[in-house]
Design a protein around this motif. Structure first.
Motif, PDB file in Angstrom:
ATOM      1  N   SER A   1      -9.594   0.667 -10.286  1.00 30.43           N
ATOM      2  CA  SER A   1     -10.109   0.273  -8.971  1.00 30.43           C
ATOM      3  C   SER A   1      -9.333  -0.933  -8.449  1.00 30.43           C
ATOM      4  O   SER A   1      -9.052  -1.030  -7.255  1.00 30.43           O
ATOM      5  N   LEU A   2      -8.934  -1.813  -9.351  1.00 35.73           N
ATOM      6  CA  LEU A   2      -8.113  -2.956  -8.924  1.00 35.73           C
ATOM      7  C   LEU A   2      -6.772  -2.480  -8.388  1.00 35.73           C
ATOM      8  O   LEU A   2      -6.318  -2.923  -7.331  1.00 35.73           O
ATOM      9  N   ILE A   3      -6.155  -1.538  -9.146  1.00 34.41           N
ATOM     10  CA  ILE A   3      -4.838  -1.027  -8.730  1.00 34.41           C
ATOM     11  C   ILE A   3      -4.961  -0.383  -7.340  1.00 34.41           C
ATOM     12  O   ILE A   3      -4.158  -0.632  -6.454  1.00 34.41           O
ATOM     13  N   PHE A   4      -6.025   0.413  -7.187  1.00 32.57           N
ATOM     14  CA  PHE A   4      -6.191   1.103  -5.908  1.00 32.57           C
ATOM     15  C   PHE A   4      -6.348   0.083  -4.782  1.00 32.57           C
ATOM     16  O   PHE A   4      -5.662   0.146  -3.773  1.00 32.57           O
ATOM     17  N   PHE A   5      -7.253  -0.880  -5.020  1.00 33.88           N
ATOM     18  CA  PHE A   5      -7.518  -1.858  -3.972  1.00 33.88           C
ATOM     19  C   PHE A   5      -6.259  -2.675  -3.662  1.00 33.88           C
ATOM     20  O   PHE A   5      -5.910  -2.877  -2.508  1.00 33.88           O
ATOM     21  N   LEU A   6      -5.585  -3.098  -4.719  1.00 36.37           N
ATOM     22  CA  LEU A   6      -4.436  -3.989  -4.521  1.00 36.37           C
ATOM     23  C   LEU A   6      -3.226  -3.251  -3.948  1.00 36.37           C
ATOM     24  O   LEU A   6      -2.395  -3.846  -3.275  1.00 36.37           O
ATOM     25  N   CYS A   7      -3.098  -1.942  -4.253  1.00 37.63           N
ATOM     26  CA  CYS A   7      -1.924  -1.215  -3.754  1.00 37.63           C
ATOM     27  C   CYS A   7      -2.223  -0.547  -2.412  1.00 37.63           C
ATOM     28  O   CYS A   7      -1.563  -0.795  -1.424  1.00 37.63           O
ATOM     29  N   ARG A   8      -3.289   0.301  -2.392  1.00 43.57           N
ATOM     30  CA  ARG A   8      -3.553   1.054  -1.159  1.00 43.57           C
ATOM     31  C   ARG A   8      -4.186   0.165  -0.086  1.00 43.57           C
ATOM     32  O   ARG A   8      -3.899   0.329   1.099  1.00 43.57           O
ATOM     33  N   GLY A   9      -5.019  -0.769  -0.543  1.00 44.32           N
ATOM     34  CA  GLY A   9      -5.744  -1.591   0.425  1.00 44.32           C
ATOM     35  C   GLY A   9      -4.843  -2.552   1.176  1.00 44.32           C
ATOM     36  O   GLY A   9      -5.279  -3.208   2.118  1.00 44.32           O
ATOM     37  N   THR A  10      -3.603  -2.675   0.734  1.00 46.68           N
ATOM     38  CA  THR A  10      -2.720  -3.631   1.410  1.00 46.68           C
ATOM     39  C   THR A  10      -1.548  -2.915   2.087  1.00 46.68           C
ATOM     40  O   THR A  10      -0.548  -3.546   2.402  1.00 46.68           O
ATOM     41  N   GLU A  11      -1.697  -1.611   2.309  1.00 52.12           N
ATOM     42  CA  GLU A  11      -0.588  -0.848   2.912  1.00 52.12           C
ATOM     43  C   GLU A  11      -0.126  -1.392   4.288  1.00 52.12           C
ATOM     44  O   GLU A  11       1.065  -1.425   4.559  1.00 52.12           O
ATOM     45  N   PRO A  12      -1.084  -1.838   5.134  1.00 52.72           N
ATOM     46  CA  PRO A  12      -0.616  -2.298   6.461  1.00 52.72           C
ATOM     47  C   PRO A  12       0.094  -3.654   6.440  1.00 52.72           C
ATOM     48  O   PRO A  12       0.649  -4.072   7.449  1.00 52.72           O
ATOM     49  N   LEU A  13       0.049  -4.334   5.249  1.00 50.02           N
ATOM     50  CA  LEU A  13       0.587  -5.705   5.183  1.00 50.02           C
ATOM     51  C   LEU A  13       2.008  -5.832   5.765  1.00 50.02           C
ATOM     52  O   LEU A  13       2.246  -6.690   6.612  1.00 50.02           O
ATOM     53  N   PRO A  14       2.999  -4.985   5.342  1.00 50.19           N
ATOM     54  CA  PRO A  14       4.352  -5.170   5.888  1.00 50.19           C
ATOM     55  C   PRO A  14       4.409  -4.952   7.403  1.00 50.19           C
ATOM     56  O   PRO A  14       5.177  -5.636   8.093  1.00 50.19           O
ATOM     57  N   TYR A  15       3.576  -4.047   7.921  1.00 52.75           N
ATOM     58  CA  TYR A  15       3.584  -3.822   9.365  1.00 52.75           C
ATOM     59  C   TYR A  15       3.069  -5.064  10.076  1.00 52.75           C
ATOM     60  O   TYR A  15       3.602  -5.494  11.092  1.00 52.75           O
ATOM     61  N   ILE A  16       1.992  -5.641   9.482  1.00 57.86           N
ATOM     62  CA  ILE A  16       1.397  -6.834  10.114  1.00 57.86           C
ATOM     63  C   ILE A  16       2.432  -7.956  10.190  1.00 57.86           C
ATOM     64  O   ILE A  16       2.553  -8.656  11.189  1.00 57.86           O
ATOM     65  N   VAL A  17       3.231  -8.092   9.107  1.00 59.09           N
ATOM     66  CA  VAL A  17       4.215  -9.181   9.078  1.00 59.09           C
ATOM     67  C   VAL A  17       5.386  -8.895  10.032  1.00 59.09           C
ATOM     68  O   VAL A  17       5.879  -9.790  10.718  1.00 59.09           O
ATOM     69  N   ALA A  18       5.816  -7.605  10.106  1.00 64.54           N
ATOM     70  CA  ALA A  18       7.052  -7.315  10.853  1.00 64.54           C
ATOM     71  C   ALA A  18       6.806  -6.961  12.322  1.00 64.54           C
ATOM     72  O   ALA A  18       7.728  -7.033  13.128  1.00 64.54           O
ATOM     73  N   VAL A  19       5.557  -6.583  12.629  1.00 65.74           N
ATOM     74  CA  VAL A  19       5.325  -6.038  13.963  1.00 65.74           C
ATOM     75  C   VAL A  19       5.596  -7.036  15.124  1.00 65.74           C
ATOM     76  O   VAL A  19       6.074  -6.618  16.185  1.00 65.74           O
ATOM     77  N   PRO A  20       5.365  -8.358  14.953  1.00 64.49           N
ATOM     78  CA  PRO A  20       5.701  -9.270  16.062  1.00 64.49           C
ATOM     79  C   PRO A  20       7.171  -9.161  16.476  1.00 64.49           C
ATOM     80  O   PRO A  20       7.499  -9.195  17.673  1.00 64.49           O
ATOM     81  N   ARG A  21       8.056  -8.959  15.432  1.00 59.60           N
ATOM     82  CA  ARG A  21       9.492  -8.855  15.770  1.00 59.60           C
ATOM     83  C   ARG A  21       9.779  -7.519  16.464  1.00 59.60           C
ATOM     84  O   ARG A  21      10.693  -7.393  17.259  1.00 59.60           O
ATOM     85  N   PHE A  22       8.998  -6.507  16.157  1.00 61.26           N
ATOM     86  CA  PHE A  22       9.175  -5.207  16.816  1.00 61.26           C
ATOM     87  C   PHE A  22       8.703  -5.300  18.269  1.00 61.26           C
ATOM     88  O   PHE A  22       9.400  -4.863  19.191  1.00 61.26           O
ATOM     89  N   PHE A  23       7.521  -5.941  18.458  1.00 60.03           N
ATOM     90  CA  PHE A  23       7.003  -6.068  19.813  1.00 60.03           C
ATOM     91  C   PHE A  23       7.891  -6.952  20.677  1.00 60.03           C
ATOM     92  O   PHE A  23       8.009  -6.737  21.872  1.00 60.03           O
ATOM     93  N   SER A  24       8.537  -7.944  20.035  1.00 64.67           N
ATOM     94  CA  SER A  24       9.413  -8.817  20.834  1.00 64.67           C
ATOM     95  C   SER A  24      10.756  -8.155  21.097  1.00 64.67           C
ATOM     96  O   SER A  24      11.610  -8.716  21.758  1.00 64.67           O
ATOM     97  N   GLY A  25      11.013  -6.975  20.526  1.00 63.11           N
ATOM     98  CA  GLY A  25      12.272  -6.249  20.761  1.00 63.11           C
ATOM     99  C   GLY A  25      13.378  -6.627  19.801  1.00 63.11           C
ATOM    100  O   GLY A  25      14.487  -6.095  19.858  1.00 63.11           O
ATOM    101  N   GLU A  26      13.054  -7.558  18.901  1.00 65.36           N
ATOM    102  CA  GLU A  26      14.086  -7.976  17.916  1.00 65.36           C
ATOM    103  C   GLU A  26      14.418  -6.825  16.965  1.00 65.36           C
ATOM    104  O   GLU A  26      15.535  -6.693  16.481  1.00 65.36           O
ATOM    105  N   LEU A  27      13.408  -5.975  16.693  1.00 63.53           N
ATOM    106  CA  LEU A  27      13.606  -4.820  15.788  1.00 63.53           C
ATOM    107  C   LEU A  27      13.427  -3.532  16.555  1.00 63.53           C
ATOM    108  O   LEU A  27      12.539  -3.436  17.413  1.00 63.53           O
ATOM    109  N   GLN A  28      14.276  -2.513  16.249  1.00 65.04           N
ATOM    110  CA  GLN A  28      14.082  -1.163  16.770  1.00 65.04           C
ATOM    111  C   GLN A  28      13.018  -0.473  15.917  1.00 65.04           C
ATOM    112  O   GLN A  28      12.671  -0.964  14.832  1.00 65.04           O
TER     113      GLN A  28
END
Ligand code: ATP
Length: 570
Positions: free
Chosen positions: A273-300
């Motif tokens: 249950s820890l593995i599931f929570f720690l791996c699947r439960g954090t899937e959006p993390l990279p999007y959350i970190v990178a999305v400001p640069r995508f919205f600002s047009g810095e990233l395609q």
């Protein structure tokens, strides 16, 4: 074994193979496997770059580029397939070669100096060494190669994708009072911090699994062994109608398997249950970190997909330890068992060299015993300062009440009883043959059982048939080449006559009989002893027996009186 290091254990169990004659083949295979492993990392990097191109073709609505990227994907997947199949195939080839070498080595050690017997005499933490040699060796090699190659793959992924992620990452600023610093590689640092936290938690939570897995293998082996004994002693148990007792015993063994499994499963549930929570439960993390640069047009879009893909790879490879915790704990338990087995055999060899009952091959013609103090494992004396001498062709009968130590004296002479001190001198280059009360008959043809441990080429058909007749076994002449489990087919008396026939065929210079005629009627016993005297004139004979009739076949009588007292008359 409390502070057991996995790497040291692996080195202890595995290093000899890589220095053996098979090393060239093994190193070549390993190199090719590592090469394929690196190629698979390279393909992953390529696939990550492909993500960038592919998602940009979607964003640009470019059909030609989209199709081109699909072809490229097909080629990459084909390459990944070939690499994976061959990596697996070669890994299994290596595992088979390693297993056959290690099994051979352990069998050699186990059968050397009668360790298979002597290891049972003392409580040394080894139960079921047979299963260790049979199963643990296989599991050790399979599991080690899998973990090693997975580790290598993850290391490759970690290095290459950290570089990619670093290139594609943005920066973040930390300020304290008036000063502030800008740190590049936000995605890398977040992945590292996250994975370290997960590894720490998983390490803490998963630690008890090591001991649970170790115990699980032990309990499973004990349960299997109890079932094997049930089969081996099926006749005796059936005659006693001991089914209920056996059922109770087997249920007890299985209860240990079950209880430990319950504990293991519960612990594994927490981990899962820890593995599931720690791996699947954090899937959006990279999007959350990178999305400001995508919205600002810095990233395609392609750049966003590539960076999140790379983040996931770095995160997964850093989580290697925790996601492979179960595999590693099982490997640790197996290695621990094999190290105990190897250390005990090593220790036995060391102690054997300074064995206190010394068996010495002497240039004299006589067999002799000097200053022998024969003891039980608890130190109790069976023979105190015993001495005797037997010339070739002479015979000695050992008598005494049941449990006074007659068989133990024979075991000491055979070199398989380590408790006590003294000297036993056996004439150089002469064969000693020991016939126990219940002879060992291997599964196979009756001919093989009769000649054991020799081979049938060493004896003519006439001599084999002649000896069977002399030992009152003519009814078995027809069955010489039948395959059977002879110890279950023949009566105890027949088995003992087979053992006498074996002794006469082998013509040893010294023959030791431990109640070897206990299953025979008096007339047959007399016949066999007379046969020994007429066929093996020069052979020195030492017998253990209770019957008075045996006295006439022996020139010396040793009476063991208990508490170390003895009496020898000629
Ligand atoms: N592996 C062992 N560990 C501890 N004690 C043992 C072991 N083997 C034998 N003994 C003990 O050593 C003593 C002598 O046993 P041994 O078999 O030599 O007796 P014996 O005189 O041959 O008996 P019998 O005439 O009944 O065959 C017994 O008390 C027995 O319980």
């Amino acid at each position: 074994m409390e502070h057991f290091s996995l790497l040291q254990g692996i080195w202890r169990v595995g290093n000899h193979y890589w220095r053996s004659k098979a090393k060239n083949y093994a190193i070549l295979l390993l190199m090719v496997i590592i090469g394929l492993n690196i190629t698979s990392v390279y393909i992953q990097v390529w696939l990550n770059q492909w993500r960038n191109v592919f998602f940009n073709t979607l964003q640009d609505r470019d059909m030609t580029a989209f199709l081109d990227s699909l072809y490229l994907w097909g080629g990459l997947i084909l390459a990944a397939w070939a690499v994976s199949v061959y990596q697996n195939y070669l890994r299994q080839l290596l595992a088979v070669s390693w297993r056959s070498w290690l099994t051979d080595r352990l069998l050699g050690e186990y059968l050397q100096s009668k360790k298979y017997y002597c290891l049972q005499l003392q409580d040394n933490g080894i139960d079921n060494p047979d299963q260790m040699i049979c199963e643990d060796v296989k599991l050790f090699i399979d599991s080690l190669l899998k973990v090693f190659l997975w580790f290598l793959y993850n290391l490759g992924i970690l290095c290459s994708f950290t570089l990619i992620l670093w290139e594609l990452s943005g920066s973040f600023s930390l300020s304290w009072r008036e000063s502030s610093i800008t740190i590049h590689g936000d995605m890398v640092w977040i992945a590292v911090a996250y994975a370290l936290m997960v590894d720490f938690v998983m390490g803490k939570m998963g630690h008890p699994l090591v001991q649970l897995n170790f115990l699980q293998q032990r309990y499973e082996a004990n349960f299997r062994f109890a079932l094997v004994r049930l089969r081996e002693y099926a006749e005796e148990i059936a005659l006693y109608s001991g089914e209920n007792r056996e059922r109770h015993l087997l249920s007890n063994y299985f209860k240990k398997v079950y209880d430990n499994l319950q504990r293991s499963i519960k612990r594994q549930k927490i981990l899962d249950s820890l593995i599931f929570f720690l791996c699947r439960g954090t899937e959006p993390l990279p999007y959350i970190v990178a999305v400001p640069r995508f919205f600002s047009g810095e990233l395609q879009l392609g750049g966003l997909m590539q960076v999140t893909g790379a983040f996931e790879k770095v995160q997964r490879s850093l989580l290697f330890f925790s996601s492979w915790y179960k595999e590693i704990t099982e490997l640790k338990a197996i290695v621990k068992r094999l190290v105990i087995l190897m250390d005990t055999m090593e220790e036995f060899k060391r102690l054997g060299q300074k064995q206190s009952i010394k068996i010495i091959e002497a240039p004299e013609a006589a067999f002799s015993v000097e200053n022998l103090n024969l003891k039980l494992p608890n130190g109790e004396l069976l023979l105190d300062n015993f001495a005797m001498r037997l010339q070739p062709g002479e015979s000695l009968l050992i008598t005494g009440s049941s449990g006074c130590g007659k068989s133990t004296l024979i075991k000491a002479i055979a070199g398989i009883w380590p408790f006590g001190e003294g000297h036993i001198y056996i004439p150089q280059n002469q064969q000693c043959l020991f016939l126990p009360q219940s002879p060992y008959l291997p599964v196979g043809t009756l001919r093989e059982a009769l000649l054991y441990p020799r081979s049938s080429q060493e004896y003519s058909e006439e001599s084999i048939q002649g000896i069977l007749k002399k030992c009152c076994l003519e009814h078995l002449l027809e069955r010489l080449d039948d395959q059977e489990n002879w110890s279950h087919v023949l009566s105890l008396g027949e088995q003992q006559r087979i053992a006498f026939a074996r002794a006469i065929l082998q013509r040893p210079q010294w023959l030791f009989l431990d109640e070897a005629t206990s299953g025979l009627d008096e007339a047959t016993e007399k016949k066999l002893y007379s046969l020994i005297r007429s066929e093996l004139k020069g052979t020195g004979v030492m017998s253990v027996g209770h019957r008075k009739d045996l006295f006439v076949y022996h020139q010396k009588i040793l009476t063991m009186k208990g508490k170390g007292c003895w009496d020898l008359v000629a």
